[in-house]
Design an enzyme around this catalytic site. Structure first.
Site, PDB file in Angstrom:
ATOM      1  CB  SER A  62     -14.128  29.416  24.517  1.00  0.00           C
ATOM      2  OG  SER A  62     -12.966  28.349  24.988  1.00  0.00           O
ATOM      3  CG  HIS A  90     -18.232  31.188  23.963  1.00  0.00           C
ATOM      4  ND1 HIS A  90     -17.929  32.368  24.151  1.00  0.00           N
ATOM      5  CD2 HIS A  90     -17.485  30.127  24.425  1.00  0.00           C
ATOM      6  CE1 HIS A  90     -17.171  32.206  25.214  1.00  0.00           C
ATOM      7  NE2 HIS A  90     -16.814  31.071  25.331  1.00  0.00           N
ATOM      8  CE  LYS A 122     -18.576  33.349  28.414  1.00  0.00           C
ATOM      9  NZ  LYS A 122     -17.278  33.731  28.757  1.00  0.00           N
TER      10      LYS A 122
END
Length: 266
Positions: A62, A90, A122
């Protein structure tokens, strides 16, 4: 639920804080290997010990934006009888065929990973999270994971939005290509900037000093650009940075504006 007292967890040193907290809550013995260092991990695994060994890693890290060496992790896991828990927060929507994540990025068999966690907050653009795995794993979590059993279910509107987002992600090759072009163009426009190695939309600009990171971020903000500074304790001392996150919703003009501003402030 999966990991308990007496088990051994081998975790990448740059894993997300939520993974660190999860291990602490489990009561397992935590061994942190140097970021992406498979030799160091192998040394830890070779020492062995009591309990079930688990390897836990982010797919995309991240704060650095780099990708976990999943094939090497899978090889070590098989050699030492370890399970793998992969956090794809992610990676989903961004990496691999149809945005399937790190496993697809490395062209691996999904069965080489025991548990895959993902967020809907996300690339999916909504809220919530999920765990994927074998039917036995799913049944265990449904019946034993207290944080799931005693949690209020997602509103049905959010579930519907997540399903719609999933269709968009599966058919999002054009958006993923735009992300790649944005990343390549930004780096080409500011080639001498202290970039961290990354093949993902998370582009870290290593500035070292926390005050400098704050100053540069403030200068960019005045130019209309939000590039948040990341400093200790989120990252180690001396590695403060800007965390620039590119989006397929950005235009080429946005990238040009950012590149021009970075050249000025750096």
């Amino acid at each position: 639920t999966l990991v308990g007292r007496g088990d051994r967890v081998y975790a990448d040193r740059l894993n997300h804080a939520s993974l660190v907290d999860g291990v602490r809550l489990s009561g397992a013995r935590l061994h942190r290997y140097r970021h992406g260092d498979m030799t160091h991990l192998a040394q830890w695994l070779e020492r062995g010990g009591r309990g079930q060994p688990w390897i836990i890693t982010d797919g995309v890290f991240s704060m650095d934006g780099d990708i976990a060496p999943l094939p090497e992790l899978a090889t070590l896991a098989q050699r030492y009888g370890a399970g793998i828990i992969l956090d794809e927060a992610h990676a989903f929507g961004v990496l691999g065929t149809e945005g399937q994540g790190t496993v697809a990025h490395w062209n691996m068999d999904v069965h080489g990973v025991d548990a895959i966690m993902g967020t809907l907050g996300k690339a999916f653009g909504v809220y919530g999270a999920f765990v994927a795995g074998s039917q036995d794993l799913v049944d265990l979590l449904r019946n034993r994971a207290r944080s799931f059993i005693y949690h209020t279910a997602l509103p049905s509107a959010l579930a519907a939005a997540a399903l719609a987002a999933l269709d968009l992600l599966r058919n999002g090759d054009a958006r993923r290509e735009r992300l790649t072009q944005h990343r390549q163009h930004l780096r080409a426009q500011v080639p001498d900037a202290p970039w961290l190695a990354s093949e993902t939309p998370i582009q870290g600009l290593l500035l070292g000093d926390a005050r400098r990171a704050l100053t540069v971020s403030a200068q960019l903000r005045r130019a209309g650009l939000y590039c948040p500074p990341v400093r200790p304790p989120t990252v180690p001392a001396g590695s403060a940075r800007l965390r620039i996150t590119l989006s397929a919703a950005h235009s080429r003009d946005d990238i040009e504006l950012l590149a021009t501003a970075l050249r000025e402030v750096l």
